[in-house]
Design an enzyme around this catalytic site. Structure first.
Site, PDB file in Angstrom:
ATOM      1  N   CYS A  76      43.734  48.994 -18.218  1.00  0.00           N
ATOM      2  CA  CYS A  76      44.290  47.748 -19.034  1.00  0.00           C
ATOM      3  C   CYS A  76      45.477  48.344 -19.981  1.00  0.00           C
ATOM      4  CB  CYS A  76      43.401  47.561 -20.097  1.00  0.00           C
ATOM      5  SG  CYS A  76      43.206  48.201 -21.646  1.00  0.00           S
ATOM      6  N   GLU A  77      46.554  47.781 -20.172  1.00  0.00           N
ATOM      7  CA  GLU A  77      47.725  48.173 -20.639  1.00  0.00           C
ATOM      8  C   GLU A  77      47.604  48.222 -22.251  1.00  0.00           C
ATOM      9  OE1 GLU A  77      50.522  45.264 -19.228  1.00  0.00           O
ATOM     10  OE2 GLU A  77      50.519  44.063 -21.323  1.00  0.00           O
ATOM     11  N   HIS A  78      46.553  47.601 -22.806  1.00  0.00           N
ATOM     12  CA  HIS A  78      46.506  47.966 -24.374  1.00  0.00           C
ATOM     13  C   HIS A  78      45.896  49.108 -24.709  1.00  0.00           C
ATOM     14  CE1 HIS A  78      46.505  43.149 -24.004  1.00  0.00           C
ATOM     15  NE2 HIS A  78      47.727  43.687 -24.177  1.00  0.00           N
ATOM     16  N   HIS A  79      44.880  49.570 -23.862  1.00  0.00           N
ATOM     17  CA  HIS A  79      43.966  50.815 -24.245  1.00  0.00           C
ATOM     18  C   HIS A  79      44.232  51.728 -23.225  1.00  0.00           C
ATOM     19  CE1 HIS A  79      42.400  47.253 -26.271  1.00  0.00           C
ATOM     20  NE2 HIS A  79      42.276  47.986 -27.229  1.00  0.00           N
ATOM     21  N   GLN A 117      44.291  41.548 -16.843  1.00  0.00           N
ATOM     22  CA  GLN A 117      43.560  40.890 -15.900  1.00  0.00           C
ATOM     23  C   GLN A 117      44.472  39.578 -15.349  1.00  0.00           C
ATOM     24  OE1 GLN A 117      39.178  40.584 -16.248  1.00  0.00           O
ATOM     25  NE2 GLN A 117      39.359  39.002 -14.849  1.00  0.00           N
ATOM     26  N   HIS A 145      35.694  45.289 -18.507  1.00  0.00           N
ATOM     27  CA  HIS A 145      36.568  46.298 -19.185  1.00  0.00           C
ATOM     28  C   HIS A 145      35.852  47.331 -20.109  1.00  0.00           C
ATOM     29  CE1 HIS A 145      40.199  43.381 -18.408  1.00  0.00           C
ATOM     30  NE2 HIS A 145      38.907  42.635 -17.814  1.00  0.00           N
TER      31      HIS A 145
HETATM   32 ZN   LIG Z   1      42.121  47.128 -23.137  1.00  0.00          ZN
END
Ligand SMILES: [Zn+2]
Length: 184
Positions: A76-79, A117, A145
């Site tokens: 995931c590109e956020h975390h 996603q 996730h």
């Molecule tokens: Zn994430």
């Protein structure tokens, strides 16, 4: 991509957590982590044309082609934490069919990038549309996730579901329903 550059940054990350990057168990960790990240992002160094590599075959099949349960692992590109699950891919050929293994490789190419996603689902649908010129493409993805499962509000059992419908799957409710029946 530069492995030693990545490894140097991992050394700093380890140090910043309060750990000693020189202790025995961690000595080779930065390099191993760097190689892992390189693998998880190898999709940036691949191209659709080289993956398809001519595996498009003339065909008069005009029924839905469906490939089920394509396993994938992404970040995931956020975390920068993993999300993983299965993709269901269908298309309605328009004179050409794509080698089956290629569909899985297309999913992998986009999964092995920093992703969300929703975007992964869209990338796969649009790639299959563009290489096959299909009358329609449907992609449905279910994934878990780690950023939801491991952090704060642990929601170990929640799965996310996304779908993208193009062409006939978008226009025709019966085509869409046939797909949804087949993947159930
Ligand atoms: Zn994430």
């Amino acid at each position: 991509m530069n492995t030693s550059d990545l490894a140097r940054h991992f050394t700093e990350i380890i140090r910043a957590t309060g750990e000693d990057p020189e202790r025995e168990g961690l000595i080779k960790t930065p390099e191993r982590a760097a190689k892992a990240i390189e693998f998880f992002t190898q999709g940036y160094r691949q191209e659709l044309s080289e993956i398809v590599n001519g595996a498009l075959f003339a065909s008069d099949i005009d029924e839905m082609v469906i490939v089920r349960d394509i396993e994938f692992y992404s970040l995931c590109e956020h975390h920068l934490l993993p999300f993983f699950g299965r993709a269901q891919v269908a298309y309605i050929p328009n004179g050409r069919v794509l080698g089956l293994s290629k569909i899985a490789r297309i999913v992998d190419m986009y999964a092995r990038r920093l992703q969300i996603q929703e975007q992964l689902t869209k990338n796969v649908a649009e790639a299959i549309q563009s290489v096959t010129d299909a009358r329609g493409v449907a992609v449905q993805v279910n994934a878990s996730h780690m950023c939801m499962m491991m952090r704060g509000v642990s929601k170990q059992n929640s799965e996310m579901s996304t779908s993208v419908m193009l062409g006939a799957f978008r226009k025709s409710e019966s085509t869409r329903n046939e797909f949804l029946q087949l993947i159930r």
